[in-house]
Enzyme design. Structure first.
Site, PDB file in Angstrom:
ATOM      1  N   ASP A 178       0.830  -1.204   0.000  1.00  8.16           N
ATOM      2  CA  ASP A 178       0.000   0.000   0.000  1.00  8.16           C
ATOM      3  C   ASP A 178       0.865   1.255   0.000  1.00  8.16           C
ATOM      4  O   ASP A 178       1.390   1.655   1.036  1.00  8.16           O
ATOM      5  CB  ASP A 178      -0.915  -0.007   1.223  1.00  8.16           C
ATOM      6  CG  ASP A 178      -1.945   1.108   1.186  1.00  8.16           C
ATOM      7  OD1 ASP A 178      -1.983   1.854   0.180  1.00  8.16           O
ATOM      8  OD2 ASP A 178      -2.715   1.244   2.151  1.00  8.16           O
ATOM      9  N   ASP A 203      -1.762   4.991  -5.893  1.00  3.90           N
ATOM     10  CA  ASP A 203      -2.014   4.224  -4.672  1.00  3.90           C
ATOM     11  C   ASP A 203      -2.152   2.741  -4.983  1.00  3.90           C
ATOM     12  O   ASP A 203      -3.180   2.300  -5.503  1.00  3.90           O
ATOM     13  CB  ASP A 203      -3.280   4.739  -3.981  1.00  3.90           C
ATOM     14  CG  ASP A 203      -3.659   3.897  -2.775  1.00  3.90           C
ATOM     15  OD1 ASP A 203      -2.757   3.309  -2.154  1.00  3.90           O
ATOM     16  OD2 ASP A 203      -4.853   3.799  -2.460  1.00  3.90           O
TER      17      ASP A 203
END
Length: 413
Positions: free
Chosen positions: A70, A273
């Site tokens: 992440d 992201d």
């Protein structure tokens, strides 16, 4: 629909760890080798898994854990038997900390974490550093910071066992989707903040603050830390800018085109992201994209309802892969400063579901209450994405990510 995700929100009131309290162990410095690079193989996919994850061996003795990669958040955390108050089903036994692994409140990394989450945050107990992270789907992780060793496989075929600080999460709450990501044990925080793993490796003198990933449309891929594997000559580079929406990796604002024609929407700020399965556009660019796509489709495609995603089409025959339908769609483009262009071909915005339908993997960010635009995993597939915090730039190179790490890197000179 795969989980929408995972951007930290300010922390709320925190609970106490149930372990007996003790001083945290001091992290051991690893041999200085800042020119080193570490490479990990990845598993997972956009559909049907919904995320890419890495296997990390943590603790003494080292035990494997699957961590969702992440770049949209900083703190790494594992579900933790401390004991656990609320934990989800995970593939491995819960991480079990020992008393001497606790990070005290006075530690600088605790101060940094709290100042990023809430300026007025104070520790409930001096001997431990509490944390709580909330995500956009209302999922959350609550726990304390611990320090432990992990195995870092260096590119020269050796490995080191540095210590790093991460979250021991003993209270996880499920998000709005009501499902649990049972394929992972926790999350690997790769954001720009000083508590992220790549920032900690920089402080330890092991690798530079550079990371990258190559996510394959066929599943898997690789993740790397350090700068001596970066093929600088072939990359499209864009300066990182300070995102108005938080401390995210952002190339700034880009102008959106469809089939090389402007969609007439104002430049849109985007962030990269890897913790977001799909790509999210704000209301105006999303509606413009959908209108352009629909206007260009052949009559052989009909809109159909599919539980996987909001907008899907069926053909005269069941689709087996995106290759069966991609010629009916056109590429999108985002143009940034200095004519740096990110192409988004159909392979980077479509999925084919188990029902044989083609679905749009660009979603309406306003429906998810997002205030900015996200380039998610689907759009980053089969591209080497490079986050260079040393030089303050983002880069990308298109190429297949489905081969071995060695052969992939040799194709990106």
């Amino acid at each position: 629909m795969a989980p929408a995700r995972w951007f930290p929100a300010p922390a709320c009131a925190l609970l106490l760890l149930l372990l007996p309290l003790a001083r945290a162990a001091t992290p051991a410095k690893s041999p200085s080798s800042s020119s080193s690079s570490a490479v990990f193989q990845l598993n997972g996919d956009v559909y049907p898994t919904g995320h890419y994850y890495v296997t990390m061996n943590i603790g003494d003795p080292a035990k494997p854990y699957f961590l969702d990669i992440d770049t949209g958040s900083d703190l790494t955390w594992l579900q933790c038997d401390a004991p656990c108050q609320s934990c989800n089903k995970v593939p491995h036994p819960l991480y079990k900390p020992t008393k001497n692994k606790l990070v005290p409140c006075a530690a600088s990394i605790c101060t940094t974490l709290h100042s990023a989450q809430s300026p007025n945050k104070k520790c409930a107990v001096p001997q431990q550093c509490d944390y709580q992270i909330k995500y956009t789907d209302s999922a959350s992780s609550l726990g304390v910071l611990v320090t432990d060793n992990f195995t870092l496989p260096l590119r020269n075929s050796s490995s080191v066992r540095p210590s790093f600080t991460f979250g021991c999460g003993y209270d996880q709450q499920v998000g709005k989707n009501g499902v649990v990501q049972a394929t992972t044990d926790g999350l690997l925080g790769l954001g720009k903040g000083s508590v992220s793993l790549v920032s900690q490796l920089k402080v330890l003198g092991i690798t530079k603050n550079v990371l990258g990933h190559c996510l394959s449309t066929n599943g898997g891929g690789f993740l790397f830390f350090g700068d001596n594997v970066v093929p600088t000559s072939r990359a499209t580079w864009v300066p990182m800018v300070r995102s108005t929406s938080g401390n995210y990796y952002s190339p700034g604002s880009g102008t959106l085109y469809f089939d090389r024609r402007s969609l007439g929407v104002k430049p849109m700020e985007v962030v990269f992201d890897s913790g977001s399965t799909y790509t999210y556009f704000a209301a105006q660019p999303y509606q413009a994209t959908v209108s352009a796509l629909k206007a260009g489709l052949s009559k052989s495609l009909q809109q159909v309802s599919d539980p996987s995603l909001p907008l899907c089409w069926k053909g005269q025959k069941v689709f087996k892969s995106v290759s069966d339908v991609k010629n009916d769609f056109k590429s999108l483009f985002l143009s940034f400063v200095k004519n740096s262009v990110l192409e988004i071909p159909p392979e980077n915005y479509l999925i084919v579901t188990k029902n044989g339908n083609a679905c749009l993997g660009i979603l309406d960010g306003s429906a998810a209450k997002l205030t900015f635009n996200i380039i998610g995993d689907i759009t980053m597939q089969d591209q080497l994405i490079i986050y260079d915090n040393e030089r303050g730039q983002l880069g990308w190179i298109r190429g297949s990510c489905s081969r071995s790490t060695k052969s992939i890197m040799s194709s990106f000179p």
